[in-house]
Design a protein around this motif. Structure first.
Motif, PDB file in Angstrom:
ATOM      1  N   MET A 184      67.443  50.235  52.663  1.00  0.00           N
ATOM      2  CA  MET A 184      67.001  51.182  53.680  1.00  0.00           C
ATOM      3  C   MET A 184      65.800  50.618  54.432  1.00  0.00           C
ATOM      4  O   MET A 184      64.997  49.892  53.868  1.00  0.00           O
ATOM      5  CB  MET A 184      66.630  52.503  53.017  1.00  0.00           C
ATOM      6  CG  MET A 184      67.813  53.144  52.323  1.00  0.00           C
ATOM      7  SD  MET A 184      67.348  54.679  51.499  1.00  0.00           S
ATOM      8  CE  MET A 184      67.614  55.835  52.832  1.00  0.00           C
ATOM      9  N   LYS A 185      65.715  50.994  55.703  1.00  0.00           N
ATOM     10  CA  LYS A 185      64.633  50.481  56.544  1.00  0.00           C
ATOM     11  C   LYS A 185      63.725  51.625  56.974  1.00  0.00           C
ATOM     12  O   LYS A 185      64.148  52.775  57.002  1.00  0.00           O
ATOM     13  CB  LYS A 185      65.232  49.809  57.784  1.00  0.00           C
ATOM     14  CG  LYS A 185      66.102  48.631  57.414  1.00  0.00           C
ATOM     15  CD  LYS A 185      66.846  48.103  58.619  1.00  0.00           C
ATOM     16  CE  LYS A 185      67.791  46.997  58.162  1.00  0.00           C
ATOM     17  NZ  LYS A 185      68.684  46.542  59.227  1.00  0.00           N
ATOM     18  N   VAL A 186      62.507  51.277  57.328  1.00  0.00           N
ATOM     19  CA  VAL A 186      61.574  52.299  57.800  1.00  0.00           C
ATOM     20  C   VAL A 186      61.211  52.012  59.256  1.00  0.00           C
ATOM     21  O   VAL A 186      61.065  50.856  59.664  1.00  0.00           O
ATOM     22  CB  VAL A 186      60.302  52.366  56.918  1.00  0.00           C
ATOM     23  CG1 VAL A 186      59.538  51.057  56.920  1.00  0.00           C
ATOM     24  CG2 VAL A 186      59.405  53.530  57.342  1.00  0.00           C
ATOM     25  N   HIS A 187      61.111  53.102  59.990  1.00  0.00           N
ATOM     26  CA  HIS A 187      60.853  52.993  61.428  1.00  0.00           C
ATOM     27  C   HIS A 187      59.899  54.114  61.826  1.00  0.00           C
ATOM     28  O   HIS A 187      59.954  55.199  61.255  1.00  0.00           O
ATOM     29  CB  HIS A 187      62.196  53.129  62.158  1.00  0.00           C
ATOM     30  CG  HIS A 187      62.069  53.352  63.620  1.00  0.00           C
ATOM     31  ND1 HIS A 187      61.777  52.325  64.489  1.00  0.00           N
ATOM     32  CD2 HIS A 187      62.169  54.473  64.370  1.00  0.00           C
ATOM     33  CE1 HIS A 187      61.715  52.827  65.724  1.00  0.00           C
ATOM     34  NE2 HIS A 187      61.945  54.117  65.678  1.00  0.00           N
ATOM     35  N   ILE A 188      59.021  53.849  62.756  1.00  0.00           N
ATOM     36  CA  ILE A 188      58.098  54.893  63.221  1.00  0.00           C
ATOM     37  C   ILE A 188      58.445  55.292  64.645  1.00  0.00           C
ATOM     38  O   ILE A 188      58.564  54.442  65.532  1.00  0.00           O
ATOM     39  CB  ILE A 188      56.642  54.397  63.164  1.00  0.00           C
ATOM     40  CG1 ILE A 188      56.274  54.125  61.711  1.00  0.00           C
ATOM     41  CG2 ILE A 188      55.690  55.434  63.769  1.00  0.00           C
ATOM     42  CD1 ILE A 188      54.956  53.483  61.507  1.00  0.00           C
ATOM     43  N   GLU A 189      58.614  56.600  64.821  1.00  0.00           N
ATOM     44  CA  GLU A 189      58.801  57.142  66.170  1.00  0.00           C
ATOM     45  C   GLU A 189      57.407  57.298  66.773  1.00  0.00           C
ATOM     46  O   GLU A 189      56.719  58.288  66.552  1.00  0.00           O
ATOM     47  CB  GLU A 189      59.504  58.509  66.101  1.00  0.00           C
ATOM     48  CG  GLU A 189      60.908  58.473  65.537  1.00  0.00           C
ATOM     49  CD  GLU A 189      61.916  57.879  66.507  1.00  0.00           C
ATOM     50  OE1 GLU A 189      61.582  57.720  67.706  1.00  0.00           O
ATOM     51  OE2 GLU A 189      63.025  57.564  66.061  1.00  0.00           O
ATOM     52  N   LYS A 190      56.996  56.294  67.506  1.00  0.00           N
ATOM     53  CA  LYS A 190      55.593  56.262  67.961  1.00  0.00           C
ATOM     54  C   LYS A 190      55.241  57.415  68.895  1.00  0.00           C
ATOM     55  O   LYS A 190      54.086  57.832  68.955  1.00  0.00           O
ATOM     56  CB  LYS A 190      55.300  54.913  68.619  1.00  0.00           C
ATOM     57  CG  LYS A 190      55.351  53.803  67.583  1.00  0.00           C
ATOM     58  CD  LYS A 190      54.802  52.504  68.088  1.00  0.00           C
ATOM     59  CE  LYS A 190      54.817  51.499  66.932  1.00  0.00           C
ATOM     60  NZ  LYS A 190      54.361  50.185  67.320  1.00  0.00           N
ATOM     61  N   ASP A 191      56.226  57.914  69.599  1.00  0.00           N
ATOM     62  CA  ASP A 191      55.959  59.052  70.492  1.00  0.00           C
ATOM     63  C   ASP A 191      55.542  60.294  69.711  1.00  0.00           C
ATOM     64  O   ASP A 191      54.872  61.175  70.240  1.00  0.00           O
ATOM     65  CB  ASP A 191      57.202  59.402  71.322  1.00  0.00           C
ATOM     66  CG  ASP A 191      57.503  58.341  72.351  1.00  0.00           C
ATOM     67  OD1 ASP A 191      56.653  57.448  72.536  1.00  0.00           O
ATOM     68  OD2 ASP A 191      58.578  58.401  72.958  1.00  0.00           O
ATOM     69  N   LEU A 192      55.966  60.369  68.454  1.00  0.00           N
ATOM     70  CA  LEU A 192      55.660  61.547  67.635  1.00  0.00           C
ATOM     71  C   LEU A 192      54.369  61.389  66.840  1.00  0.00           C
ATOM     72  O   LEU A 192      53.759  62.364  66.425  1.00  0.00           O
ATOM     73  CB  LEU A 192      56.817  61.826  66.668  1.00  0.00           C
ATOM     74  CG  LEU A 192      58.168  62.156  67.291  1.00  0.00           C
ATOM     75  CD1 LEU A 192      59.210  62.384  66.188  1.00  0.00           C
ATOM     76  CD2 LEU A 192      58.075  63.391  68.171  1.00  0.00           C
ATOM     77  N   CYS A 193      53.968  60.157  66.566  1.00  0.00           N
ATOM     78  CA  CYS A 193      52.796  59.896  65.719  1.00  0.00           C
ATOM     79  C   CYS A 193      51.539  60.473  66.360  1.00  0.00           C
ATOM     80  O   CYS A 193      51.270  60.259  67.534  1.00  0.00           O
ATOM     81  CB  CYS A 193      52.641  58.394  65.511  1.00  0.00           C
ATOM     82  SG  CYS A 193      51.144  57.956  64.595  1.00  0.00           S
TER      83      CYS A 193
END
Ligand code: SF4
Length: 66
Positions: free
Chosen positions: A1-10
């Motif tokens: 599994m990979k991790v990703h950040i939705e930067k617009d939401l951070c």
């Protein structure tokens, strides 16, 4: 599994990169980033656990593990 950040939401709260320091780092303007060497990589064991915990704790729902 990979991790990703939705930067617009951070919201730059810092929880992930202050607590789960093996996976996340503070990026520009406090926006979280996945560590360079883990971007797009299949996470295992303790790193995957950290990513999942961070996703559960992120108040903005900005961390996606899949
Ligand atoms: S916990 Fe969520 S909102 Fe807070 S810095 Fe990390 S990604 Fe951003």
């Amino acid at each position: 599994m990979k991790v990703h950040i939705e930067k617009d939401l951070c919201t730059s709260c810092g929880i992930c990169y202050e607590t789960f320091v093996n996976v996340f780092v503070e990026g520009e303007e406090g926006i979280s980033e996945v560590k360079d060497d883990l971007k797009g990589k299949d996470l295992k064991d303790s790193l995957l656990k950290e990513a999942i915990s961070a996703a559960e704790e992120c108040p903005a729902g900005a961390i996606v593990v899949k």
